[in-house]
Scaffold this active site. Sequence first.
Site: not given
Length: 317
Positions: A43, A45, A102-103, A198, A200, A228, A232
């Site tokens: 499953d 795990e 990034r968060q 720039k 975004r 990423d 950019t």
Amino acid sequence: MATGYKDPSLKVFSLNSNPSLAKEIAENIGTELGKCSVSTFSDGEIQINIEESIRGCDVYVVQSTCAPVNQHIMELLIMIDALKRASARTINIVMPYYGYARQDRKARSREPITSKLVANLLQTAGATRVLMLDLHAPQIQGFFDIPIDHLVGVPILSDYFEEKNFDDIVIVSPDHGGVTRARKMADHLKAPIAIIDKRRPRPNVSEVMNIVGNIEGKTAILIDDIIDTAGTITLAANALVENGAREVYACCTHPVLSGPAIERIENSKIKELVVTNTIPLSEDKKIDKVTELSVAPLISEAIIRVHEFKSISILFD
């Protein structure tokens, strides 16, 4: 490069995110990778088994939390729990790439601060130290209440370009947030800097607005921490050429290179993209334009210095 390290209390283990880097780190230290197995139930795990005694040992677990990010984070948390229950003296996480970095703040209402959540998970699981490279936001170190060793990749990238002996170069930051990083490389190469101004409009979409600095007739070297989707960096490279740069090179520490990144790099004005192996490159990403450098000597030296209670600040130069 450190070789022949014989302290039996130092153990290096690898999980599934970057085994080739882990093996190189162990070889540089002069030891062998610890024996463990990672398997899954039907499953999905995750099951981890440590196949040697680590009682009273200082254990270093190499795991970049790159794609699949959640799978690799869960592997790491389970490994930490296994090590803690097996009586490891210290559990040191070597995380060349820190997923969810990034968060790191609430940019809008009702958003999570996921990089803080990951820090909490690592600490609660039982990590005693974390060693990382080029955090997207250095203040993430403050999310931890355990020791953090934050290494930098700029010297590795700078040494590579220094050997090319370019005549007239300028170091370019693709945004205002990367100016400090660009300045470090510029100081190393004794070159001026320029900045791409720039906007975004939304995540993973950027629009080049202006170039601050003199790039006319120069060889431009773009430097970032993460590439990423490459939107950019390729827009910046194209803008530099259109505004008079002779040629453009790019470099980063963490080659996420997701989605259309490789196609964009292939079709851009970038002559060469230099990356490190904090994230392993799949075969489809190993194109002629991409050059990969190893961070293993840096990390192995840091591990030995941590283990011997020595300063690691010398590694930042």
